[in-house]
Design a protein around this motif. Structure first.
Motif, PDB file in Angstrom:
ATOM      1  N   ILE A 228      21.603  86.643 -47.705  1.00  0.00           N
ATOM      2  CA  ILE A 228      20.325  86.196 -47.810  1.00  0.00           C
ATOM      3  C   ILE A 228      19.206  87.294 -47.171  1.00  0.00           C
ATOM      4  N   ILE A 229      19.381  87.820 -46.829  1.00  0.00           N
ATOM      5  CA  ILE A 229      18.568  88.844 -45.965  1.00  0.00           C
ATOM      6  C   ILE A 229      18.164  89.846 -47.272  1.00  0.00           C
ATOM      7  N   THR A 230      18.915  90.493 -48.019  1.00  0.00           N
ATOM      8  CA  THR A 230      17.997  91.353 -49.234  1.00  0.00           C
ATOM      9  C   THR A 230      17.970  90.241 -50.196  1.00  0.00           C
ATOM     10  N   LYS A 231      17.985  89.185 -50.196  1.00  0.00           N
ATOM     11  CA  LYS A 231      16.963  88.340 -50.653  1.00  0.00           C
ATOM     12  C   LYS A 231      15.316  87.915 -50.399  1.00  0.00           C
ATOM     13  N   LEU A 232      15.590  87.813 -49.356  1.00  0.00           N
ATOM     14  CA  LEU A 232      14.378  87.469 -48.268  1.00  0.00           C
ATOM     15  C   LEU A 232      13.582  88.684 -48.700  1.00  0.00           C
ATOM     16  N   ASP A 233      14.331  89.761 -48.883  1.00  0.00           N
ATOM     17  CA  ASP A 233      13.337  90.810 -48.186  1.00  0.00           C
ATOM     18  C   ASP A 233      12.646  91.124 -49.973  1.00  0.00           C
TER      19      ASP A 233
ATOM     20  N   ASP B 290      10.529  86.710 -49.899  1.00  0.00           N
ATOM     21  CA  ASP B 290       9.545  86.223 -49.154  1.00  0.00           C
ATOM     22  C   ASP B 290       9.551  87.388 -47.215  1.00  0.00           C
ATOM     23  N   SER B 291       9.079  88.092 -47.658  1.00  0.00           N
ATOM     24  CA  SER B 291       9.520  89.580 -46.953  1.00  0.00           C
ATOM     25  C   SER B 291       9.233  89.110 -44.986  1.00  0.00           C
ATOM     26  N   SER B 292       7.868  87.948 -45.264  1.00  0.00           N
ATOM     27  CA  SER B 292       7.252  87.894 -43.694  1.00  0.00           C
ATOM     28  C   SER B 292       8.615  86.718 -42.832  1.00  0.00           C
ATOM     29  N   LYS B 293       8.285  85.877 -44.024  1.00  0.00           N
ATOM     30  CA  LYS B 293       9.818  84.783 -42.889  1.00  0.00           C
ATOM     31  C   LYS B 293      11.046  85.821 -43.199  1.00  0.00           C
ATOM     32  N   LEU B 294      11.657  87.244 -43.372  1.00  0.00           N
ATOM     33  CA  LEU B 294      12.650  87.742 -43.264  1.00  0.00           C
ATOM     34  C   LEU B 294      11.812  88.318 -42.079  1.00  0.00           C
ATOM     35  N   HIS B 295      11.114  88.703 -41.344  1.00  0.00           N
ATOM     36  CA  HIS B 295      10.890  89.439 -40.589  1.00  0.00           C
ATOM     37  C   HIS B 295      10.741  88.446 -39.499  1.00  0.00           C
ATOM     38  N   GLN B 296      10.138  86.645 -39.648  1.00  0.00           N
ATOM     39  CA  GLN B 296      10.036  86.329 -38.555  1.00  0.00           C
ATOM     40  C   GLN B 296      11.965  85.785 -38.297  1.00  0.00           C
TER      41      GLN B 296
ATOM     42  N   PHE C 226      21.134  82.942 -39.658  1.00  0.00           N
ATOM     43  CA  PHE C 226      20.578  83.182 -40.515  1.00  0.00           C
ATOM     44  C   PHE C 226      20.569  82.322 -41.689  1.00  0.00           C
ATOM     45  N   THR C 227      21.890  81.856 -42.031  1.00  0.00           N
ATOM     46  CA  THR C 227      21.745  80.784 -43.422  1.00  0.00           C
ATOM     47  C   THR C 227      21.806  79.417 -42.484  1.00  0.00           C
ATOM     48  N   LYS C 228      21.069  79.410 -41.623  1.00  0.00           N
ATOM     49  CA  LYS C 228      20.519  77.894 -40.873  1.00  0.00           C
ATOM     50  C   LYS C 228      18.796  78.241 -41.337  1.00  0.00           C
ATOM     51  N   GLU C 229      18.614  79.612 -41.073  1.00  0.00           N
ATOM     52  CA  GLU C 229      17.230  79.755 -40.806  1.00  0.00           C
ATOM     53  C   GLU C 229      16.931  80.133 -42.305  1.00  0.00           C
ATOM     54  N   ALA C 230      17.383  80.005 -43.212  1.00  0.00           N
ATOM     55  CA  ALA C 230      16.859  80.706 -44.790  1.00  0.00           C
ATOM     56  C   ALA C 230      16.695  79.398 -45.055  1.00  0.00           C
ATOM     57  N   PRO C 231      15.311  79.441 -45.941  1.00  0.00           N
ATOM     58  CA  PRO C 231      14.639  78.074 -46.395  1.00  0.00           C
ATOM     59  C   PRO C 231      15.197  77.538 -46.918  1.00  0.00           C
ATOM     60  N   PRO C 232      15.048  76.533 -46.775  1.00  0.00           N
ATOM     61  CA  PRO C 232      16.918  75.342 -48.013  1.00  0.00           C
ATOM     62  C   PRO C 232      15.860  75.263 -49.660  1.00  0.00           C
ATOM     63  N   ASP C 233      14.998  75.488 -49.893  1.00  0.00           N
ATOM     64  CA  ASP C 233      14.241  75.620 -51.023  1.00  0.00           C
ATOM     65  C   ASP C 233      14.745  77.130 -51.790  1.00  0.00           C
ATOM     66  N   ASN C 234      14.735  77.966 -50.608  1.00  0.00           N
ATOM     67  CA  ASN C 234      15.452  79.637 -51.070  1.00  0.00           C
ATOM     68  C   ASN C 234      16.518  78.811 -51.723  1.00  0.00           C
ATOM     69  N   PRO C 235      16.693  79.800 -52.979  1.00  0.00           N
ATOM     70  CA  PRO C 235      18.655  80.066 -53.785  1.00  0.00           C
ATOM     71  C   PRO C 235      19.546  80.866 -53.014  1.00  0.00           C
ATOM     72  N   CYS C 236      19.256  81.218 -51.897  1.00  0.00           N
ATOM     73  CA  CYS C 236      19.935  82.164 -51.283  1.00  0.00           C
ATOM     74  C   CYS C 236      20.691  80.703 -49.703  1.00  0.00           C
ATOM     75  N   SER C 237      20.068  79.803 -49.867  1.00  0.00           N
ATOM     76  CA  SER C 237      20.280  79.995 -48.562  1.00  0.00           C
ATOM     77  C   SER C 237      21.653  79.168 -48.286  1.00  0.00           C
ATOM     78  N   SER C 238      22.767  79.448 -49.357  1.00  0.00           N
ATOM     79  CA  SER C 238      24.191  79.129 -48.970  1.00  0.00           C
ATOM     80  C   SER C 238      24.804  81.099 -49.526  1.00  0.00           C
ATOM     81  N   ASP C 239      24.293  81.659 -49.518  1.00  0.00           N
ATOM     82  CA  ASP C 239      24.755  82.858 -50.057  1.00  0.00           C
ATOM     83  C   ASP C 239      25.323  83.194 -48.268  1.00  0.00           C
ATOM     84  N   SER C 240      25.891  84.618 -48.256  1.00  0.00           N
ATOM     85  CA  SER C 240      26.443  85.394 -47.293  1.00  0.00           C
ATOM     86  C   SER C 240      25.173  85.520 -46.743  1.00  0.00           C
TER      87      SER C 240
END
Length: 138
Positions: free
Chosen positions: A63-68, A71-77, A45-59
């Motif tokens: 990451i899951i909560t912010k992606l939900d 960008d819930s479709s990215k979270l599903h992918q 999840f840390t690797k796949e979180a979009p780098p331009d997304n401010p959550c990519s360095s979080d726990s």
């Protein structure tokens, strides 16, 4: 789960399963497999979180909560892809060992998929008391 009946390992698990339609095997998966799976999921999840997304360095939870939210479709992918991690197959092989306990004999098993369902805090979209995506035959 509500109203779960308990049996001991000395009782007939197969009879219980056939009568009740379920069996819960507590402490079945060794801690090492669960820790490996947790580490793999965290890394993935840390690797796949979009780098331009401010959550990519979080726990992973953040990451899951912010992606939900963002960008819930990215979270599903990411979730679907993470379900293919090798550590899920370690978990499945451990579960496979219990089939003779339930059926009383070694059964041929077709493994369709192994995966997980995210339980996101305060998200009612995927809230189940009990859930089954597939059909299981014995």
């Amino acid at each position: 789960m509500k109203n779960v009946k308990k049996i001991s390992i000395d009782q007939d698990i197969g009879h219980f399963y056939n009568e009740q339609g379920y069996v819960v095997l507590k402490d079945l998966i060794p801690r090492e497999i669960l820790e490996r799976l947790g580490a793999d999921l965290n890394q993935f999840f840390t690797k796949e979180a979009p780098p331009d997304n401010p959550c990519s360095s979080d726990s992973i939870d953040a990451i899951i909560t912010k992606l939900d939210q963002m960008d819930s479709s990215k979270l599903h992918q990411i979730q679907v892809a993470a379900s293919r991690l090798a550590s899920f197959h370690l978990l499945a092989s451990k579960i496979y060992e219990c089939i003779p306990l339930i059926t009383g004999q070694a059964e041929v098993v077709f493994l369709n998929a192994v995966g997980f369902l995210l339980g996101i805090p305060d998200n009612q979209r995927l809230s189940y008391d009990w859930h089954q995506d597939g059909t299981y035959h014995m």
